[in-house]
Design a protein around this motif. Structure first.
Motif, PDB file in Angstrom:
ATOM      1  N   GLY A 181       0.726  -1.176   0.075  1.00 31.03           N
ATOM      2  CA  GLY A 181      -0.127   0.005   0.011  1.00 31.03           C
ATOM      3  C   GLY A 181       0.841   1.431  -0.034  1.00 31.03           C
ATOM      4  N   PRO A 182       0.255   2.410  -0.154  1.00 30.10           N
ATOM      5  CA  PRO A 182       0.965   3.666   0.051  1.00 30.10           C
ATOM      6  C   PRO A 182       1.892   3.872   1.074  1.00 30.10           C
ATOM      7  CG  PRO A 182      -1.571   4.030  -0.280  1.00 30.10           C
ATOM      8  CD  PRO A 182      -1.279   2.612   0.053  1.00 30.10           C
ATOM      9  N   GLU A 183       1.621   3.337   2.206  1.00 31.11           N
ATOM     10  CA  GLU A 183       2.665   3.613   3.269  1.00 31.11           C
ATOM     11  C   GLU A 183       4.026   2.636   2.965  1.00 31.11           C
ATOM     12  OE1 GLU A 183      -0.486   2.143   4.058  1.00 31.11           O
ATOM     13  OE2 GLU A 183      -1.189   4.415   4.450  1.00 31.11           O
ATOM     14  N   GLU A 184       3.786   1.507   2.638  1.00 35.85           N
ATOM     15  CA  GLU A 184       5.056   0.605   2.121  1.00 35.85           C
ATOM     16  C   GLU A 184       5.751   1.243   0.885  1.00 35.85           C
ATOM     17  OE1 GLU A 184       6.448  -3.809   1.621  1.00 35.85           O
ATOM     18  OE2 GLU A 184       4.390  -3.394   1.290  1.00 35.85           O
ATOM     19  N   ILE A 185       4.836   1.653  -0.104  1.00 39.50           N
ATOM     20  CA  ILE A 185       5.518   2.465  -1.345  1.00 39.50           C
ATOM     21  C   ILE A 185       6.580   3.679  -0.875  1.00 39.50           C
ATOM     22  CG2 ILE A 185       4.943   3.821  -3.294  1.00 39.50           C
ATOM     23  CD1 ILE A 185       2.729   1.963  -3.580  1.00 39.50           C
ATOM     24  N   GLU A 186       5.901   4.700  -0.064  1.00 37.29           N
ATOM     25  CA  GLU A 186       6.730   5.627   0.498  1.00 37.29           C
ATOM     26  C   GLU A 186       7.951   5.324   1.264  1.00 37.29           C
ATOM     27  OE1 GLU A 186       7.604   9.469   0.594  1.00 37.29           O
ATOM     28  OE2 GLU A 186       6.098   8.880  -0.562  1.00 37.29           O
ATOM     29  N   ALA A 187       7.830   4.300   2.204  1.00 35.75           N
ATOM     30  CA  ALA A 187       8.739   3.843   3.037  1.00 35.75           C
ATOM     31  C   ALA A 187       9.939   3.069   2.015  1.00 35.75           C
ATOM     32  CB  ALA A 187       8.375   2.768   4.062  1.00 35.75           C
ATOM     33  N   LEU A 188       9.490   2.460   1.008  1.00 30.08           N
ATOM     34  CA  LEU A 188      10.699   1.673   0.343  1.00 30.08           C
ATOM     35  C   LEU A 188      11.421   2.775  -0.297  1.00 30.08           C
ATOM     36  CD1 LEU A 188      12.027  -0.581  -1.198  1.00 30.08           C
ATOM     37  CD2 LEU A 188      10.164  -0.885  -2.774  1.00 30.08           C
ATOM     38  N   GLY A 189      10.524   4.122  -1.207  1.00 27.66           N
ATOM     39  CA  GLY A 189      11.236   4.985  -1.889  1.00 27.66           C
ATOM     40  C   GLY A 189      12.257   5.696  -1.019  1.00 27.66           C
ATOM     41  N   ALA A 190      11.725   6.091   0.246  1.00 22.53           N
ATOM     42  CA  ALA A 190      12.852   6.538   1.129  1.00 22.53           C
ATOM     43  C   ALA A 190      14.103   5.760   1.696  1.00 22.53           C
ATOM     44  CB  ALA A 190      12.259   7.069   2.508  1.00 22.53           C
ATOM     45  N   TRP A 191      13.761   4.387   1.772  1.00 24.98           N
ATOM     46  CA  TRP A 191      14.907   3.451   1.983  1.00 24.98           C
ATOM     47  C   TRP A 191      15.915   3.281   0.763  1.00 24.98           C
ATOM     48  CZ3 TRP A 191      16.333  -1.141  -0.041  1.00 24.98           C
ATOM     49  CH2 TRP A 191      17.264  -2.100   0.853  1.00 24.98           C
ATOM     50  N   ILE A 192      15.319   3.170  -0.326  1.00 19.69           N
ATOM     51  CA  ILE A 192      16.240   3.183  -1.590  1.00 19.69           C
ATOM     52  C   ILE A 192      16.898   4.559  -1.706  1.00 19.69           C
ATOM     53  CG2 ILE A 192      16.250   3.444  -4.208  1.00 19.69           C
ATOM     54  CD1 ILE A 192      13.541   1.586  -4.232  1.00 19.69           C
ATOM     55  N   ARG A 193      16.561   5.606  -1.350  1.00 18.26           N
ATOM     56  CA  ARG A 193      17.205   6.883  -1.425  1.00 18.26           C
ATOM     57  C   ARG A 193      18.488   6.698  -0.380  1.00 18.26           C
ATOM     58  NH1 ARG A 193      12.242   8.945  -2.336  1.00 18.26           N
ATOM     59  NH2 ARG A 193      11.715   9.438  -0.231  1.00 18.26           N
ATOM     60  N   THR A 194      18.385   6.113   0.898  1.00 21.56           N
ATOM     61  CA  THR A 194      19.357   5.956   1.733  1.00 21.56           C
ATOM     62  C   THR A 194      20.493   5.020   1.263  1.00 21.56           C
ATOM     63  OG1 THR A 194      18.278   4.148   3.193  1.00 21.56           O
ATOM     64  CG2 THR A 194      17.701   6.574   3.624  1.00 21.56           C
ATOM     65  N   GLN A 195      20.076   4.077   0.557  1.00 20.72           N
ATOM     66  CA  GLN A 195      21.099   3.005  -0.093  1.00 20.72           C
ATOM     67  C   GLN A 195      21.863   3.665  -1.085  1.00 20.72           C
ATOM     68  OE1 GLN A 195      21.130   0.303   1.995  1.00 20.72           O
ATOM     69  NE2 GLN A 195      19.394   1.372   2.738  1.00 20.72           N
ATOM     70  N   LEU A 196      21.357   4.488  -1.867  1.00 17.61           N
ATOM     71  CA  LEU A 196      22.005   4.858  -2.943  1.00 17.61           C
ATOM     72  C   LEU A 196      23.295   5.729  -2.804  1.00 17.61           C
ATOM     73  CD1 LEU A 196      19.191   5.969  -5.257  1.00 17.61           C
ATOM     74  CD2 LEU A 196      20.542   3.877  -5.506  1.00 17.61           C
ATOM     75  N   PRO A 197      24.321   5.786  -3.451  1.00 17.95           N
ATOM     76  CA  PRO A 197      25.625   6.413  -3.186  1.00 17.95           C
ATOM     77  C   PRO A 197      25.204   7.927  -3.833  1.00 17.95           C
ATOM     78  CG  PRO A 197      26.275   4.388  -4.530  1.00 17.95           C
ATOM     79  CD  PRO A 197      24.632   4.347  -4.502  1.00 17.95           C
ATOM     80  N   ALA A 198      26.017   9.043  -3.448  1.00 21.55           N
ATOM     81  CA  ALA A 198      25.776  10.232  -3.952  1.00 21.55           C
ATOM     82  C   ALA A 198      25.621  10.438  -5.379  1.00 21.55           C
ATOM     83  CB  ALA A 198      26.820  11.069  -3.248  1.00 21.55           C
ATOM     84  N   ALA A 199      26.687   9.736  -5.980  1.00 19.54           N
ATOM     85  CA  ALA A 199      26.519   9.645  -7.481  1.00 19.54           C
ATOM     86  C   ALA A 199      25.391   9.024  -8.379  1.00 19.54           C
ATOM     87  CB  ALA A 199      27.839   8.977  -7.964  1.00 19.54           C
ATOM     88  N   VAL A 200      24.362   8.456  -7.602  1.00 13.63           N
ATOM     89  CA  VAL A 200      23.557   7.838  -8.120  1.00 13.63           C
ATOM     90  C   VAL A 200      22.009   8.645  -7.909  1.00 13.63           C
ATOM     91  CG1 VAL A 200      22.053   5.557  -8.430  1.00 13.63           C
ATOM     92  CG2 VAL A 200      24.658   5.474  -7.943  1.00 13.63           C
ATOM     93  N   MET A 201      21.709   9.117  -9.025  1.00 10.28           N
ATOM     94  CA  MET A 201      20.461   9.940  -8.687  1.00 10.28           C
ATOM     95  C   MET A 201      19.113   9.225  -8.451  1.00 10.28           C
ATOM     96  SD  MET A 201      19.542  13.238 -11.045  1.00 10.28           S
ATOM     97  CE  MET A 201      19.393  12.433 -12.524  1.00 10.28           C
ATOM     98  N   TYR A 202      18.340   9.675  -7.719  1.00 13.66           N
ATOM     99  CA  TYR A 202      17.004   9.302  -7.366  1.00 13.66           C
ATOM    100  C   TYR A 202      16.085  10.219  -7.904  1.00 13.66           C
ATOM    101  CZ  TYR A 202      12.873   7.087  -5.193  1.00 13.66           C
ATOM    102  OH  TYR A 202      11.563   6.378  -4.889  1.00 13.66           O
ATOM    103  N   VAL A 203      15.163  10.126  -8.943  1.00 15.33           N
ATOM    104  CA  VAL A 203      14.242  10.936  -9.601  1.00 15.33           C
ATOM    105  C   VAL A 203      12.826  10.484  -9.472  1.00 15.33           C
ATOM    106  CG1 VAL A 203      13.497  11.829 -12.005  1.00 15.33           C
ATOM    107  CG2 VAL A 203      15.784  11.244 -11.632  1.00 15.33           C
ATOM    108  N   LYS A 204      12.017  11.314  -9.008  1.00 14.56           N
ATOM    109  CA  LYS A 204      10.595  10.944  -8.544  1.00 14.56           C
ATOM    110  C   LYS A 204       9.738  11.839  -9.888  1.00 14.56           C
ATOM    111  CE  LYS A 204       7.088  10.327  -5.101  1.00 14.56           C
ATOM    112  NZ  LYS A 204       6.871  10.385  -3.520  1.00 14.56           N
ATOM    113  N   SER A 205       9.159  11.143 -10.463  1.00 17.25           N
ATOM    114  CA  SER A 205       8.276  11.718 -11.551  1.00 17.25           C
ATOM    115  C   SER A 205       6.818  11.267 -11.728  1.00 17.25           C
ATOM    116  CB  SER A 205       8.794  11.302 -12.971  1.00 17.25           C
ATOM    117  OG  SER A 205       9.065   9.986 -13.187  1.00 17.25           O
TER     118      SER A 205
END
Length: 181
Positions: free
Chosen positions: A157-181
């Motif tokens: 659901g929406p809560e898990e989607i939002e949590a996963l997006g936030a979690w992915i952003r914390t895993q990515l190195p600074a050089a790897v961009m996260y884009v939300k469209s």
């Protein structure tokens, strides 16, 4: 602490066609492909202007010769992304045995692991080009033009989607961009 998230889903034609169309549109929005796209559109506009001008000057025969070709070419240009997505999806459905079985994406601190019926592989966070979140998908680009996707329908659901997006952003190195469209 080992934070692992696992999602299993069935492959869907429409979803795959949508992803392929999105990737094609992205490809034609930059670089030489953008120039090619606009050159084709410019040629069609010039031809349409000639056809309309011919008709207005009374040369209906020339206008009638050009009109069907312009309509077909214009329709193909407008539908190119969707046609490409549909054709690619048809080929995948016909030739890839993995799409008849559930796909599993496991994400942990170091990678995205994709498991299919006949294959499995890892995409390390540090090796990704970028990650895009759309309204329906998380797309993991391993180069500028190719991505694997995790449909949001695989999440609860929406809560898990939002949590996963936030979690992915914390895993990515600074050089790897996260884009939300």
């Amino acid at each position: 602490m080992n934070d692992t998230r696992t999602y299993t889903f069935d492959w869907r034609r429409r979803e795959h066609a949508h992803v392929t169309s999105l990737l094609v549109r992205e490809q034609f929005s930059s670089g030489i492909w953008r120039v090619v796209k606009w050159a084709v559109i410019a040629v069609l506009l010039v031809a349409a202007t000639v056809a309309i001008g011919s008709a207005l000057l009374g040369d209906l025969a020339s206008a009638m010769l050009l009109a069907p070709w312009l309509i077909v070419a214009g329709a193909l240009v407008l539908a190119f992304g969707r046609l490409t997505g549909g054709i690619h999806t048809w080929r995948v459905a016909r030739h890839d045995p993995n799409v008849a079985h559930p796909l599993t994406h496991t994400l942990d601190e170091s990678r995205l692991h994709i498991s299919m019926h006949t294959a499995s592989f890892d995409l390390k966070w540090s090796g990704l080009h970028h990650v895009r979140e759309t309204p329906d998908l998380f797309m993991f680009y391993y180069n500028k033009r190719v991505a694997y996707y995790l449909p949001k329908r695989a999440l609860s659901g929406p809560e898990e989607i939002e949590a996963l997006g936030a979690w992915i952003r914390t895993q990515l190195p600074a050089a790897v961009m996260y884009v939300k469209s």
